[in-house]
Design a protein around this motif. Structure first.
Motif, short mmCIF file in Angstrom:
data_model
loop_
_atom_site.label_atom_id
_atom_site.label_comp_id
_atom_site.label_asym_id
_atom_site.label_seq_id
_atom_site.Cartn_x
_atom_site.Cartn_y
_atom_site.Cartn_z
N THR A 72 1.15 -14.77 5.05
CA THR A 72 1.83 -13.42 4.70
C THR A 72 1.32 -12.20 5.89
O THR A 72 1.82 -11.60 6.37
CB THR A 72 1.50 -12.95 3.38
OG1 THR A 72 2.39 -13.81 2.44
CG2 THR A 72 2.28 -11.41 3.19
N GLU A 82 4.06 -1.58 2.32
CA GLU A 82 4.70 -0.57 1.71
C GLU A 82 4.07 -0.51 0.30
O GLU A 82 3.73 0.92 -0.20
CB GLU A 82 6.29 -0.76 1.74
CG GLU A 82 6.91 -0.66 3.18
CD GLU A 82 8.44 -1.03 3.06
OE1 GLU A 82 9.31 -0.42 3.59
OE2 GLU A 82 8.97 -1.90 2.49
N ALA A 83 4.08 -1.32 -0.34
CA ALA A 83 3.40 -1.31 -1.88
C ALA A 83 2.32 -0.62 -1.81
O ALA A 83 1.77 -0.03 -2.52
CB ALA A 83 3.78 -2.47 -2.39
N ASP A 90 8.61 -10.22 6.89
CA ASP A 90 9.33 -9.37 5.80
C ASP A 90 8.13 -9.14 4.76
O ASP A 90 8.17 -7.83 4.01
CB ASP A 90 10.45 -9.77 5.31
CG ASP A 90 11.71 -9.79 6.33
OD1 ASP A 90 11.50 -8.93 7.25
OD2 ASP A 90 12.76 -10.48 6.16
N GLN A 91 7.63 -10.16 4.37
CA GLN A 91 6.48 -10.22 3.35
C GLN A 91 5.50 -9.16 3.45
O GLN A 91 5.09 -8.56 2.82
CB GLN A 91 6.20 -11.61 2.98
CG GLN A 91 6.94 -12.54 2.40
CD GLN A 91 7.71 -13.34 3.47
OE1 GLN A 91 7.66 -12.83 4.58
NE2 GLN A 91 8.35 -14.59 3.10
N LEU A 108 4.78 -12.12 -3.55
CA LEU A 108 5.52 -12.41 -2.01
C LEU A 108 5.04 -13.79 -1.63
O LEU A 108 4.12 -14.49 -1.62
CB LEU A 108 4.62 -11.72 -1.03
CG LEU A 108 4.66 -10.13 -1.24
CD1 LEU A 108 3.62 -9.22 -0.53
CD2 LEU A 108 6.06 -9.45 -0.89
N ARG A 119 7.16 0.97 8.01
CA ARG A 119 8.19 -0.20 8.93
C ARG A 119 8.21 0.12 10.06
O ARG A 119 8.43 -1.19 10.88
CB ARG A 119 9.51 0.28 8.02
CG ARG A 119 9.82 0.04 6.51
CD ARG A 119 11.08 0.10 5.93
NE ARG A 119 11.72 1.61 5.93
CZ ARG A 119 11.50 2.14 4.88
NH1 ARG A 119 10.75 1.68 3.78
NH2 ARG A 119 11.66 3.53 4.95
N LEU A 148 3.29 -7.41 -7.62
CA LEU A 148 4.05 -7.72 -6.53
C LEU A 148 3.85 -9.41 -5.98
O LEU A 148 2.71 -9.69 -5.92
CB LEU A 148 3.88 -6.85 -5.22
CG LEU A 148 4.42 -7.19 -4.02
CD1 LEU A 148 5.82 -6.92 -4.17
CD2 LEU A 148 3.93 -6.34 -2.83
N ARG A 188 6.84 -5.73 3.18
CA ARG A 188 6.65 -5.28 1.78
C ARG A 188 5.36 -4.93 1.22
O ARG A 188 5.28 -3.90 0.33
CB ARG A 188 7.61 -6.31 0.93
CG ARG A 188 9.01 -6.41 1.40
CD ARG A 188 9.80 -7.63 0.77
NE ARG A 188 9.44 -7.52 -0.72
CZ ARG A 188 9.55 -8.71 -1.56
NH1 ARG A 188 9.85 -10.02 -1.07
NH2 ARG A 188 8.98 -8.71 -2.81
N MET A 189 4.65 -5.68 1.58
CA MET A 189 3.28 -5.52 0.85
C MET A 189 2.81 -4.37 1.44
O MET A 189 1.90 -3.62 0.33
CB MET A 189 2.27 -6.71 1.30
CG MET A 189 0.98 -6.65 0.67
SD MET A 189 -0.27 -8.06 0.91
CE MET A 189 -1.73 -7.47 0.25
#
Length: 956
Positions: free
Chosen positions: A284, A264-265, A257-258, A718, A237, A716, A261-262
């Motif tokens: 993205t 992090e996943a 943000d997308q 996105l 992050r 996931l 999130r990806m």
């Protein structure tokens, strides 16, 4: 250089001699020091000037109205040229166009395009303007004849200097190789050779290092660090935050943000193990989203991560752009990069120095072989990778490359005399030392299929463009053979002249026994095996002709092939036809013959094993060659047997009839690749990430997971960061005939004409079939050109790359494309503002693989055909909006989206887009207003308006 040359150029209405016309001619007479004289004139054509030609050249119909006809120009032009040698860029095109007008020019002609591909390897592009830019030559009027001719002159003089600078050894080798063929450029090199030979005792002889210097650099393989700490998601992050590493590196950086999130996943999957399937909408930034955790994981733990892509564009973008940029950001000013990366390709992409040298000694070289050898010879001193992608090889030269590539069947590894300089093993060592290894799906699957161990061992895998995985796996696990392939295999064993053997393994066999320690008995055994093999090969050659003649008769008599599909699936019901019995008899004869050949090669292999210590010349290479031939004899017999007689339920088998060449290809493909991928890939890796912009159908990953055997995975989805409700309008006409109804083609053509006129072109039209594209091209070209809008067609007006370049350069254009344009096309901005999808991209029902796989479903259409088409439809839709500023209209001229139940699934698979439906005649005005002033302009217009999800609800 006192020789006088004349650089020529013609501008034309098209590319077809005898049909298209010359509209401008120019020539520049020159020697090494100066321009002596010029000639330039416009030429009035008989027919009207096409808009494409006018746009490209800047020549207008008004300019040509008072120009002379070619018959008036020709005598003056011929008098100017006299018998001076000619120079041109792709000069054969100029000469062909002039010949079509009756001009015969017997003097020598030198092609700067061919010269540049020889003398300027690794140049990104060889178009005249691209070469001028590379060399810093001013080219202010591209596609005007006099300007092009003068630029050609300057490039030619530069290339002559490059020839004069070549070492005498190179010039001697070029003369030796080209003595075997007719080659128009030979005299240029011959003059340089004579000049250099005259000075050889005067000039100081430079001391040259080995041309193929020691490439065995000290590359240290990657080793585990012992640090098994998981990636801290907080670090991810922070990296992507505005005040993090990216924010500090790039002014104006905006966090997505997308993307966070990806990332992090992906990091969590690396930490926990298992699989992640992630659909990341356009924009993205998924490349960086997986590169960051991959680099952190690999560098911390010393564990290799393999990243596989499908397209060359993405592979190059990752390795040459994204990864260097990320290394710079993560280094934070340090000299040493925080992680390393390597690009790895299949063996056939790398030059084998030994096979290259062997080919140079071959006494039976063809013209393409010589040209390929010349290009390699002049490229070798400059290349670090030995990668054929750096070489501008053309047509038949590709086959010559295969004779000198690092194919594994011919590789003796560390026992090879060139091993220390081997390009492939250097690339393999670099991959062994790298944290990130960038490969393509084809190599990933080939490595999996044959356990070739090209890719170093790895436990962490990222598959980008994962929607292509099933197709690539199918292709790599397939088998194809035609008559020419079988005959080439037999020729490699031996070729026979009228009275003697003139080539192949058996003719070369005695050379391996000379000066060896083999006994007279051993030599007699080898001779006896060869004496048995020769007639066996001759019988096999006759049987190949016989079998393929019978197959050709069968397919022409029995098969109902259409212009759209030249493939015939071979099923048990087909094999039960009475006429198939003749095919099986012909195959029995070929099978027996191939078995005899395989047995003979097996006996030779056994003999060579016994003679391991007899010091036969090039023993390792000989053994590998015999083993490869023996394996092929077995494999081809087994596979053709499955195709023609059945017995392999897990395979799809078919025949393809190439009408142009009148040849047949026998093919077999796996019915499913799921088990192979599940067992050998997903279950064998600690962590696997699969990503693409198009993986889900109706918000569900079940279809793609079943197709590739991905049983257990985190999922996931996105959404794109783009605002599709504001940026895009999807319109579906209610009153257009369906594609299988009368009147559809005419309505399609008129709709494209009306829409293009309203929007000024800027349009990409996607087709599912070449025939429909060509028919539409013919119908719309004239009316759109009358409106000042050019039409470009895939397979009609040039290569995919050149079409896209012209489309971007001239926005008032309509570009028609088929399969390869449905994905990977990236046109940002106003050049592409309208996307037309002619019809929903369903597979051809008679496609053998599609038909066979359909039979596995209870409801083939809804369970297989529809989801497969939706994924392609999403790829096509994704061509339009490529940035936050893009704005555009998508017109789907297939009202089955409204009339069929499955239309709902197509719509709910799209991003949250504004959808309109209404009369076809409303589309042009609606599109024009949407592009002009935005959404506010369409609110008061009649017709139904909804988002994709709302449209779905209204259809229930």
């Amino acid at each position: 250089m006192n020789q006088i040359y004349i650089a020529i150029d013609v501008e034309t209405t098209g590319l077809e001699a005898g049909v298209d016309e010359i509209i401008e001619i120019a020539a520049v007479k020159f020697n090494a020091d100066e321009v002596l004289e010029t000639f330039s004139t416009l030429v009035q054509p008989v027919h009207s000037l096409p808009l494409n030609s006018s746009r490209l050249t800047g020549i207008t119909a008004d300019m040509l109205a008072s120009a002379p006809r070619f018959a008036e120009v020709a005598p003056r032009f011929a008098a100017f040229l006299k018998n001076y040698p000619l120079v041109g860029h792709n000069v054969e095109f100029d000469l062909r166009m002039l010949r079509a007008q009756g001009m015969r020019l017997p003097q020598p002609a030198f092609d700067t395009f061919e010269l540049a591909t020889l003398l300027m390897p690794r140049t990104p592009a060889y178009r005249l303007s691209a070469l001028a830019a590379t060399l810093g030559i001013h080219h202010d009027e591209a596609h005007r004849a006099l300007s092009d001719a003068d630029v050609t002159r300057q490039i030619f003089l530069y290339l002559l200097r490059r020839i004069e600078a070549l070492p005498l050894d190179d010039l001697n080798e070029i003369m030796r190789l080209t003595s075997q063929i007719e080659w128009g450029l030979r005299s240029l090199f011959e003059e340089a050779q004579r000049a250099k030979a005259r000075r050889v005792f005067v000039d100081a002889i430079p001391i040259q290092a080995d041309r193929y210097d020691d490439r065995d650099e000290k590359i240290v393989p990657l080793k585990p660090t012992g640090d098994e700490r998981p990636i801290d998601l907080a670090d991810i992050r922070r990296f992507f935050s505005p005040d993090g590493a990216l924010g500090r590196a790039f002014a104006g950086y905006e966090q997505r943000d997308q993307q966070v999130r990806m990332s992090e996943a992906v990091a969590d999957t690396f930490n926990q193990g298992g699989a992640l399937i992630a659909e990341a909408g356009t924009g993205t930034g998924k490349g960086l989203a997986y590169l960051v955790p991959a680099a952190l994981h690999a560098a911390r733990r010393g564990e290799r991560v393999v990243i596989s892509t499908n397209t060359i564009n993405l592979q190059d973008q990752l390795f040459f752009k994204d990864i260097p940029a990320l290394q710079q950001v993560m280094s934070n000013g340090a000299d040493e990069a925080p992680f390393t990366a390597a690009l790895l390709k299949g063996r056939s992409n790398y030059l084998c120095l030994k096979r290259y040298k062997d080919l140079r000694r071959d006494q039976r070289l063809m013209s393409d072989d010589v040209r390929a050898l010349l290009k390699v010879q002049l490229w070798l001193p400059t290349t670090e990778s030995g990668d054929r992608a750096e070489l501008p090889l053309h047509e038949g030269e590709n086959a010559s490359w295969n004779r000198m590539s690092a194919a594994w069947e011919q590789c003796t590894g560390p026992r090879c005399s060139e091993f220390q300089r081997c390009f492939f093993f250097k690339a393999r060592k670099q991959a062994e030392a790298a944290h990130l290894v960038i490969v393509n799906h084809a190599l990933l699957m080939a490595d999996l299929a044959v356990e070739n161990d090209v890719i170093p061992p790895y436990d962490y895998l990222i598959i980008d463009e994962a929607h292509n995985l099933e197709d690539v796996a199918t292709d790599q696990l397939s088998f194809n053979v035609d008559r020419e392939g079988l005959l080439a295999f037999l020729d490699d064993i031996f070729t026979e002249g009228q009275a003697q053997v003139v080539g192949g393994l058996l003719s070369e066999l005695p050379n391996h026994f000379r000066e060896s320690m083999a006994t007279r008995t051993d030599i007699d055994r080898a001779d006896a095996i060869a004496d048995t093999l020769r007639p066996a090969v001759a019988r096999a050659r006759d049987a190949v002709y016989g079998c393929f003649n019978v197959l050709m008769t069968f397919i022409k008599r029995e098969a109902e092939l259409t212009a759209y599909d030249s493939r015939l699936r071979i099923t048990d019901s087909l094999r039960r036809k009475p006429s198939w019995a003749e095919v099986e008899r012909a195959w029995d004869a070929l099978s027996v013959a191939l078995h005899a050949v395989g047995e003979g090669l097996g006996r030779l292999e056994t003999l060579l094993i016994d003679l391991k210590d007899a010091e036969l010349l090039e023993y390792d290479a000989l053994m590998l060659r015999v083993q490869a031939l023996r394996r092929y004899a077995t494999d081809v017999r087994v596979n053709i047997g499955h195709i023609l007689t059945g017995g392999a339920e897990e395979k799809v088998t078919w025949l393809t009839h190439d009408r142009m060449r009148d040849t047949l290809t026998l093919s077999a493909a796996p019915l499913s690749v799921a088990d192979v991928l599940r067992t050998n890939l997903f279950e064998a890796k600690t962590a696997t990430i699969l990503t693409s912009a198009t993986l889900s159908v109706g918000g569900n990953f079940a279809f793609i997971r079943e197709r590739i055997g991905l049983d257990h995975a985190e999922e996931l989805t996105l959404d794109s960061p783009f605002d599709y409700t504001r940026q895009a309008l999807l319109y579906i006409p209610q009153d257009i005939p369906e594609p299988n109804q009368n009147g559809y083609q005419r309505a399609l053509e008129q709709a494209i004409i009306d829409l293009a006129r309203a929007t000024g072109g800027r349009m990409l039209v996607l087709f599912t079939a070449t025939n429909a594209l060509r028919q539409t091209y013919r119908a719309i070209q004239e009316p759109l050109e009358d409106a000042g809008i050019a039409v470009l067609g895939q397979g009609i007006d040039g290569s995919r790359r050149s079409l896209l370049e012209r489309f971007k350069e001239f926005p008032g254009t309509v570009l028609l494309g088929t399969s390869s344009f449905w994905e990977g096309v990236d046109v940002v901005g106003d050049a592409l503002s309208v996307l037309v999808i002619a019809k929903l991209p369903f597979s051809v029902p008679t496609d053998p693989i599609f038909a066979a796989r359909s039979e596995q479903f209870d409801d083939p259409f809804n369970q297989y055909a529809v989801p497969q088409s939706i994924l392609r439809f999403k790829q096509g839709f994704g061509r339009l909006i490529r940035s936050r500023e893009d704005r555009g209209v998508v017109a789907v001229l297939d009202r089955r989206l409204l009339t069929k139940k499955y239309g709902q699934m197509f719509l709910e698979s799209l991003p949250h887009t504004t959808v309109r439906s209404g009369p076809l005649q409303r589309l042009p005005d609606l599109a024009k207003r949407f592009l002009a002033v935005g959404n506010g302009a369409i609110n008061g217009a009649p017709g139904a308006t909804a988002t994709a999800s709302e449209m779905k609800r209204t259809q229930r």
